[in-house]
Structures are given as C-alpha cells and as structure tokens.
Design a protein around this motif. Structure first.
Motif, PDB file in Angstrom:
ATOM      1  N   ALA A   1      35.191  41.046  47.335  1.00 34.23           N
ATOM      2  CA  ALA A   1      35.286  41.486  47.127  1.00 34.23           C
ATOM      3  C   ALA A   1      34.671  40.636  45.116  1.00 34.23           C
ATOM      4  O   ALA A   1      35.021  42.111  44.080  1.00 34.23           O
ATOM      5  N   GLY A   2      35.470  39.609  45.036  1.00 37.36           N
ATOM      6  CA  GLY A   2      34.493  39.289  43.730  1.00 37.36           C
ATOM      7  C   GLY A   2      33.588  39.566  43.581  1.00 37.36           C
ATOM      8  O   GLY A   2      33.547  39.520  42.138  1.00 37.36           O
ATOM      9  N   ILE A   3      32.971  39.440  43.927  1.00 32.52           N
ATOM     10  CA  ILE A   3      31.676  40.085  44.124  1.00 32.52           C
ATOM     11  C   ILE A   3      30.924  41.561  43.898  1.00 32.52           C
ATOM     12  O   ILE A   3      30.230  41.421  42.437  1.00 32.52           O
ATOM     13  N   TYR A   4      31.751  42.062  44.226  1.00 28.90           N
ATOM     14  CA  TYR A   4      32.290  43.250  43.548  1.00 28.90           C
ATOM     15  C   TYR A   4      32.777  43.354  42.775  1.00 28.90           C
ATOM     16  O   TYR A   4      32.150  44.843  41.629  1.00 28.90           O
ATOM     17  N   ALA A   5      33.655  42.491  42.733  1.00 32.86           N
ATOM     18  CA  ALA A   5      34.347  42.730  41.272  1.00 32.86           C
ATOM     19  C   ALA A   5      33.338  42.291  39.687  1.00 32.86           C
ATOM     20  O   ALA A   5      34.118  42.687  38.855  1.00 32.86           O
ATOM     21  N   TRP A   6      32.369  41.326  40.105  1.00 38.28           N
ATOM     22  CA  TRP A   6      31.571  40.792  38.948  1.00 38.28           C
ATOM     23  C   TRP A   6      30.821  42.147  38.661  1.00 38.28           C
ATOM     24  O   TRP A   6      30.534  41.258  37.955  1.00 38.28           O
ATOM     25  N   SER A   7      30.439  42.163  39.809  1.00 45.39           N
ATOM     26  CA  SER A   7      28.817  43.247  39.436  1.00 45.39           C
ATOM     27  C   SER A   7      29.834  44.421  38.767  1.00 45.39           C
ATOM     28  O   SER A   7      29.180  44.951  37.634  1.00 45.39           O
ATOM     29  N   THR A   8      30.884  44.633  38.633  1.00 46.42           N
ATOM     30  CA  THR A   8      32.026  45.620  37.821  1.00 46.42           C
ATOM     31  C   THR A   8      31.826  45.006  36.530  1.00 46.42           C
ATOM     32  O   THR A   8      31.654  45.392  35.386  1.00 46.42           O
ATOM     33  N   MET A   9      32.200  43.982  36.324  1.00 44.86           N
ATOM     34  CA  MET A   9      32.450  43.687  34.658  1.00 44.86           C
ATOM     35  C   MET A   9      31.003  43.011  34.038  1.00 44.86           C
ATOM     36  O   MET A   9      31.307  43.879  33.250  1.00 44.86           O
ATOM     37  N   HIS A  10      29.982  42.677  34.597  1.00 44.46           N
ATOM     38  CA  HIS A  10      29.107  42.677  34.124  1.00 44.46           C
ATOM     39  C   HIS A  10      28.372  43.923  34.014  1.00 44.46           C
ATOM     40  O   HIS A  10      28.189  44.204  32.903  1.00 44.46           O
ATOM     41  N   LEU A  11      28.912  44.618  34.661  1.00 45.21           N
ATOM     42  CA  LEU A  11      27.595  46.597  34.537  1.00 45.21           C
ATOM     43  C   LEU A  11      28.350  47.202  33.463  1.00 45.21           C
ATOM     44  O   LEU A  11      27.380  47.648  32.328  1.00 45.21           O
ATOM     45  N   TRP A  12      30.324  46.791  33.163  1.00 49.59           N
ATOM     46  CA  TRP A  12      30.919  46.835  32.023  1.00 49.59           C
ATOM     47  C   TRP A  12      30.264  46.399  30.794  1.00 49.59           C
ATOM     48  O   TRP A  12      29.836  47.711  29.776  1.00 49.59           O
TER      49      TRP A  12
END
Length: 157
Positions: free
Chosen positions: A142-153
């Motif tokens: 879940a942290g990896i998904y959230a990390w990807s979202t944060m960096h995409l944003w």
C-alpha cells in the motif's frame, strides 16, 4: 471497537508493535498509527535519501519480528491495534518527498486510502501471507502504491 491488551503497556515488543501505544486507540487504530508516524517522518525528512531508506529498512526488518511476535503472543493474526506496519507504510509513502505539512497530510490521506481499499495484490497478500511478513507486506505494498501516487502528483505539478 479496538481492545488493546494490557501487555501493550508492559511489554516493549507489544508497545512497539502497537505503534508506541497509538494502536491502542479505541477506534480506527490504523488511522491513529499512521498519524503517530508523521512526527517521525518530519524528523527523518532531514536525512539523506540513503539514510532515510536505511532507517525504513531497519524499521521494516524490526517490524517483521515485532508484529509477528506480538501476533503470536496475542493468538490473533494481525490484531487491529498492531500498527507498526502503518508506520513503515507511511514512511515508504513519503520517501524522497520534500517535507511540508501539506505533503505530510496528502501522504497520510493517500496511504490510508490504499491501506483501506487494498487494491490487487495488496488484498491477496493480506489474506494469504501469514505471520509478521503478512502483517507488514500488505502495508508495504500500500505504501508503494501511495509513494507512486505522491511522486506522480509532484511530477505533474
């Protein structure tokens, strides 16, 4: 309703697994555990990326053990009060994110969404992997998904 055993306050391993007591919250312990991880992120945000990831790596390895031991001691797989995995998942979410209170809050929200909805393969791991590894791994994903979202944003803005 979350019922934290008294051992949380007497046993250092349980205290750590319960996120320094944050997982003893009477409701939404995962949310309280993630909130409790934010000040540590602020302290860690001053580290180089290599040191930050080393701290997260040590916290992850420690989590496999403390979460697994606490789960075995309690006789409950992944008691809702065991929130060390939320600490690690949040810290992964925030890796290489420049500190600001807005970013910390955004990371909190994004991580909680992925931790709650558990997109594939997070839900599969949550259901099929046992012990400390299973407790930790779904939050790591879940942290990896959230990390990807944060960096995409951040990349888009």
């Amino acid at each position: 309703m979350n019922r934290a055993p008294a051992s949380v306050w007497r046993n250092p391993t349980h205290f750590l697994a319960f996120g320094l007591g944050s997982g003893a919250a009477p409701f939404a312990p995962g949310t309280f555990g993630t909130l409790a991880a934010i000040p540590f992120y602020w302290l860690m945000s001053h580290l180089s990326l290599g040191m930050y990831m080393a701290v997260v790596g040590v916290a992850t390895l420690l989590g496999f053990w403390v979460c697994g031991k606490t789960s075995r001691d309690m006789g409950v797989h992944d008691h809702s009060g065991i929130v060390w995995d939320e600490f690690v998942g949040y810290w992964l979410t925030m890796a290489a994110v420049p500190f600001s209170w807005q970013a910390a809050l955004w990371g909190f929200i994004v991580f909680r969404i992925f931790d709650v909805i558990k997109p594939w393969p997070v839900r599969t791991v949550d259901r099929r992997v046992a012990g400390g590894l299973g407790i930790m791994l779904d939050d790591i994903l879940a942290g990896i998904y959230a990390w990807s979202t944060m960096h995409l944003w951040f990349w888009l803005h």
